[in-house]
Scaffold this motif. Structure first.
Motif, PDB file in Angstrom:
ATOM      1  N   ASP A 141      16.153 -50.268  16.349  1.00 56.78           N
ATOM      2  CA  ASP A 141      16.026 -48.897  15.846  1.00 56.78           C
ATOM      3  C   ASP A 141      14.572 -48.450  15.984  1.00 56.78           C
ATOM      4  OD1 ASP A 141      14.502 -49.519  13.381  1.00 56.78           O
ATOM      5  OD2 ASP A 141      16.362 -50.493  12.766  1.00 56.78           O
ATOM      6  N   GLY A 142      14.359 -47.170  15.751  1.00 58.96           N
ATOM      7  CA  GLY A 142      13.028 -46.613  15.944  1.00 58.96           C
ATOM      8  C   GLY A 142      11.986 -47.159  14.989  1.00 58.96           C
ATOM      9  N   ALA A 143      12.370 -47.440  13.749  1.00 62.45           N
ATOM     10  CA  ALA A 143      11.411 -47.960  12.775  1.00 62.45           C
ATOM     11  C   ALA A 143      10.937 -49.356  13.170  1.00 62.45           C
ATOM     12  CB  ALA A 143      12.033 -47.974  11.379  1.00 62.45           C
ATOM     13  N   ASP A 199       2.492 -53.187  26.668  1.00 63.61           N
ATOM     14  CA  ASP A 199       1.931 -52.441  27.785  1.00 63.61           C
ATOM     15  C   ASP A 199       2.848 -51.303  28.225  1.00 63.61           C
ATOM     16  OD1 ASP A 199      -0.311 -54.239  28.130  1.00 63.61           O
ATOM     17  OD2 ASP A 199       1.161 -55.673  28.904  1.00 63.61           O
ATOM     18  N   LEU A 200       4.123 -51.397  27.841  1.00 65.34           N
ATOM     19  CA  LEU A 200       5.124 -50.415  28.280  1.00 65.34           C
ATOM     20  C   LEU A 200       6.249 -50.403  27.243  1.00 65.34           C
ATOM     21  CD1 LEU A 200       6.344 -48.613  30.649  1.00 65.34           C
ATOM     22  CD2 LEU A 200       7.466 -50.714  31.387  1.00 65.34           C
ATOM     23  N   ILE A 201       6.809 -49.223  26.993  1.00 67.68           N
ATOM     24  CA  ILE A 201       7.934 -49.112  26.072  1.00 67.68           C
ATOM     25  C   ILE A 201       9.100 -48.446  26.787  1.00 67.68           C
ATOM     26  CG2 ILE A 201       8.786 -48.078  23.924  1.00 67.68           C
ATOM     27  CD1 ILE A 201       5.923 -48.229  22.846  1.00 67.68           C
ATOM     28  N   LEU A 202      10.269 -49.086  26.730  1.00 68.48           N
ATOM     29  CA  LEU A 202      11.517 -48.494  27.190  1.00 68.48           C
ATOM     30  C   LEU A 202      12.225 -48.014  25.944  1.00 68.48           C
ATOM     31  CD1 LEU A 202      12.689 -51.220  29.750  1.00 68.48           C
ATOM     32  CD2 LEU A 202      11.210 -49.232  30.141  1.00 68.48           C
ATOM     33  N   LEU A 203      12.515 -46.741  25.888  1.00 70.65           N
ATOM     34  CA  LEU A 203      12.924 -46.119  24.635  1.00 70.65           C
ATOM     35  C   LEU A 203      14.244 -45.386  24.800  1.00 70.65           C
ATOM     36  CD1 LEU A 203      11.814 -45.129  21.793  1.00 70.65           C
ATOM     37  CD2 LEU A 203      10.878 -43.209  23.061  1.00 70.65           C
ATOM     38  N   ASP A 204      15.250 -45.803  24.036  1.00 71.16           N
ATOM     39  CA  ASP A 204      16.498 -45.046  23.992  1.00 71.16           C
ATOM     40  C   ASP A 204      16.228 -43.757  23.232  1.00 71.16           C
ATOM     41  OD1 ASP A 204      19.171 -44.319  24.170  1.00 71.16           O
ATOM     42  OD2 ASP A 204      19.731 -45.455  22.390  1.00 71.16           O
ATOM     43  N   TRP A 205      16.773 -42.663  23.709  1.00 71.57           N
ATOM     44  CA  TRP A 205      16.446 -41.373  23.107  1.00 71.57           C
ATOM     45  C   TRP A 205      17.146 -41.154  21.768  1.00 71.57           C
ATOM     46  CZ3 TRP A 205      12.249 -39.294  23.718  1.00 71.57           C
ATOM     47  CH2 TRP A 205      12.003 -37.963  23.350  1.00 71.57           C
ATOM     48  N   LEU A 206      18.350 -41.674  21.622  1.00 72.47           N
ATOM     49  CA  LEU A 206      19.083 -41.520  20.362  1.00 72.47           C
ATOM     50  C   LEU A 206      19.206 -42.879  19.688  1.00 72.47           C
ATOM     51  CD1 LEU A 206      21.904 -39.029  21.382  1.00 72.47           C
ATOM     52  CD2 LEU A 206      19.757 -38.547  20.202  1.00 72.47           C
ATOM     53  N   MET A 207      18.454 -43.053  18.609  1.00 75.19           N
ATOM     54  CA  MET A 207      18.467 -44.309  17.858  1.00 75.19           C
ATOM     55  C   MET A 207      18.520 -43.999  16.377  1.00 75.19           C
ATOM     56  SD  MET A 207      15.549 -46.672  19.629  1.00 75.19           S
ATOM     57  CE  MET A 207      14.266 -45.451  19.374  1.00 75.19           C
ATOM     58  N   PRO A 208      18.967 -44.959  15.571  1.00 72.69           N
ATOM     59  CA  PRO A 208      18.936 -44.739  14.123  1.00 72.69           C
ATOM     60  C   PRO A 208      17.516 -44.785  13.569  1.00 72.69           C
ATOM     61  CG  PRO A 208      19.965 -46.855  14.684  1.00 72.69           C
ATOM     62  CD  PRO A 208      19.629 -46.179  15.960  1.00 72.69           C
ATOM     63  N   ILE A 209      17.360 -44.228  12.404  1.00 71.37           N
ATOM     64  CA  ILE A 209      16.130 -44.157  11.600  1.00 71.37           C
ATOM     65  C   ILE A 209      15.105 -43.223  12.247  1.00 71.37           C
ATOM     66  CG2 ILE A 209      14.257 -45.399  10.463  1.00 71.37           C
ATOM     67  CD1 ILE A 209      16.131 -47.811  10.328  1.00 71.37           C
ATOM     68  N   LEU A 210      14.542 -43.590  13.399  1.00 74.31           N
ATOM     69  CA  LEU A 210      13.644 -42.717  14.147  1.00 74.31           C
ATOM     70  C   LEU A 210      14.230 -42.549  15.546  1.00 74.31           C
ATOM     71  CD1 LEU A 210      10.116 -44.255  13.393  1.00 74.31           C
ATOM     72  CD2 LEU A 210      11.079 -42.162  12.419  1.00 74.31           C
ATOM     73  N   ASP A 211      14.440 -41.301  15.969  1.00 73.56           N
ATOM     74  CA  ASP A 211      14.937 -41.121  17.339  1.00 73.56           C
ATOM     75  C   ASP A 211      13.761 -41.172  18.316  1.00 73.56           C
ATOM     76  OD1 ASP A 211      13.689 -38.626  17.390  1.00 73.56           O
ATOM     77  OD2 ASP A 211      15.526 -37.512  16.994  1.00 73.56           O
ATOM     78  N   GLY A 212      14.057 -41.042  19.586  1.00 72.73           N
ATOM     79  CA  GLY A 212      13.028 -41.176  20.611  1.00 72.73           C
ATOM     80  C   GLY A 212      11.901 -40.177  20.472  1.00 72.73           C
ATOM     81  N   ALA A 213      12.229 -38.940  20.144  1.00 69.90           N
ATOM     82  CA  ALA A 213      11.191 -37.909  20.002  1.00 69.90           C
ATOM     83  C   ALA A 213      10.275 -38.227  18.829  1.00 69.90           C
ATOM     84  CB  ALA A 213      11.841 -36.543  19.825  1.00 69.90           C
ATOM     85  N   GLU A 214      10.864 -38.599  17.693  1.00 66.30           N
ATOM     86  CA  GLU A 214      10.044 -38.911  16.513  1.00 66.30           C
ATOM     87  C   GLU A 214       9.159 -40.123  16.767  1.00 66.30           C
ATOM     88  OE1 GLU A 214      13.004 -37.566  12.921  1.00 66.30           O
ATOM     89  OE2 GLU A 214      13.513 -39.367  14.046  1.00 66.30           O
ATOM     90  N   LEU A 215       9.737 -41.147  17.359  1.00 67.15           N
ATOM     91  CA  LEU A 215       8.964 -42.357  17.635  1.00 67.15           C
ATOM     92  C   LEU A 215       7.833 -42.079  18.622  1.00 67.15           C
ATOM     93  CD1 LEU A 215       8.450 -45.349  17.329  1.00 67.15           C
ATOM     94  CD2 LEU A 215      10.229 -45.773  19.048  1.00 67.15           C
ATOM     95  N   THR A 216       8.129 -41.325  19.669  1.00 64.72           N
ATOM     96  CA  THR A 216       7.096 -41.003  20.661  1.00 64.72           C
ATOM     97  C   THR A 216       5.952 -40.236  20.008  1.00 64.72           C
ATOM     98  OG1 THR A 216       8.725 -40.959  22.431  1.00 64.72           O
ATOM     99  CG2 THR A 216       6.645 -39.817  22.838  1.00 64.72           C
ATOM    100  N   ARG A 217       6.267 -39.231  19.201  1.00 63.91           N
ATOM    101  CA  ARG A 217       5.204 -38.454  18.547  1.00 63.91           C
ATOM    102  C   ARG A 217       4.370 -39.337  17.603  1.00 63.91           C
ATOM    103  NH1 ARG A 217       9.400 -34.462  18.222  1.00 63.91           N
ATOM    104  NH2 ARG A 217       9.035 -32.904  19.832  1.00 63.91           N
ATOM    105  N   MET A 218       5.023 -40.232  16.877  1.00 60.52           N
ATOM    106  CA  MET A 218       4.284 -41.115  15.970  1.00 60.52           C
ATOM    107  C   MET A 218       3.369 -42.051  16.750  1.00 60.52           C
ATOM    108  SD  MET A 218       7.195 -41.914  13.131  1.00 60.52           S
ATOM    109  CE  MET A 218       6.106 -42.545  11.859  1.00 60.52           C
ATOM    110  N   LEU A 219       3.867 -42.566  17.876  1.00 57.11           N
ATOM    111  CA  LEU A 219       3.036 -43.453  18.697  1.00 57.11           C
ATOM    112  C   LEU A 219       1.860 -42.686  19.296  1.00 57.11           C
ATOM    113  CD1 LEU A 219       5.854 -45.456  20.497  1.00 57.11           C
ATOM    114  CD2 LEU A 219       4.184 -46.379  18.875  1.00 57.11           C
ATOM    115  N   ARG A 220       2.112 -41.498  19.786  1.00 58.04           N
ATOM    116  CA  ARG A 220       1.045 -40.712  20.421  1.00 58.04           C
ATOM    117  C   ARG A 220      -0.020 -40.285  19.421  1.00 58.04           C
ATOM    118  NH1 ARG A 220       1.911 -42.778  24.909  1.00 58.04           N
ATOM    119  NH2 ARG A 220       3.388 -41.860  26.359  1.00 58.04           N
ATOM    120  N   GLN A 221       0.349 -40.054  18.184  1.00 55.54           N
ATOM    121  CA  GLN A 221      -0.606 -39.607  17.184  1.00 55.54           C
ATOM    122  C   GLN A 221      -1.324 -40.775  16.518  1.00 55.54           C
ATOM    123  OE1 GLN A 221       1.865 -37.194  14.685  1.00 55.54           O
ATOM    124  NE2 GLN A 221       1.900 -35.501  16.140  1.00 55.54           N
TER     125      GLN A 221
END
Length: 192
Positions: free
Chosen positions: A43-45, A57-79
């Motif tokens: 899951d995203g968390a 070095d690289l993240i493969l990310l499913d876009w729809l996941m429980p807890i944190l979806d791909g968009a939320e996780l990406t924004r948290m990582l980028r910030q």
């Protein structure tokens, strides 16, 4: 088109995917590419925690996941704090509507790969991340890789980008416009 031959043995990859079968498929593909270190999160968390503690070095990310979806996780990582905020992220999704692809791009992913995933498609996106790392842009509304990656041959306005290199590598077989086909002229500016 020949695939670029890369030594990916030292690449550390995080797979964030809630489907165990898909995680296994991705892990097997990565193993086939020579990747030896693979972290998995269901899951995203959990992915966020692993990303912060293991520094992949690289993240493969499913876009729809429980807890944190791909968009939320990406924004948290980028910030987050660098250098982890610059990690290439490949979003993997079966939702290919234009609005969803644009939402993924606007959240700060590096590449987008549509399901079903082929080994060639995955390898090409990884190769693109390795061979063509993109500059990052940080504005009030966006943190992520520069969205501009190709030059349009018919563009006649002022050049605001650096010149690309012709290495013979084209993502997914030629529909995209490679850097080498840009208009020949002196750049007026190279800011991003």
């Amino acid at each position: 088109m020949a695939l670029p031959l890369l030594d990916l043995a030292d690449l550390r990859v995080l797979i964030a995917e809630d489907n165990p079968h898909m995680r296994q498929i991705l892990r097997m593909m990565l193993s086939g590419f020579g990747v030896r270190t693979v972290y998995e999160a269901e899951d995203g968390a959990a992915a966020l925690e692993i990303a912060q503690s293991r520094d992949p070095d690289l993240i493969l990310l499913d876009w729809l996941m429980p807890i944190l979806d791909g968009a939320e996780l990406t924004r948290m990582l980028r910030q987050g704090q660098s250098p982890g905020c610059f990690v290439p992220i490949i979003a993997i999704t079966s939702h290919t509507e234009k609005r969803r692809v644009l939402a993924a791009r606007d959240s700060g992913v590096t590449e987008i790969l549509c399901k079903p995933v082929s080994p060639r498609g995955l390898y090409l996106r990884i190769a693109n991340c390795v061979l063509h790392p993109r500059d990052f842009v940080r504005t009030r509304a966006f943190i992520g890789p520069d969205r501009r990656r190709f030059q349009h041959p018919a563009f006649l306005g002022p050049e605001r980008r650096g010149q690309g290199e012709d290495d013979g590598y084209v993502l997914d077989g030629g529909d995209d416009i490679p850097h080498s086909q840009g208009v020949d002229r002196e750049p007026e500016s190279t800011f991003h």
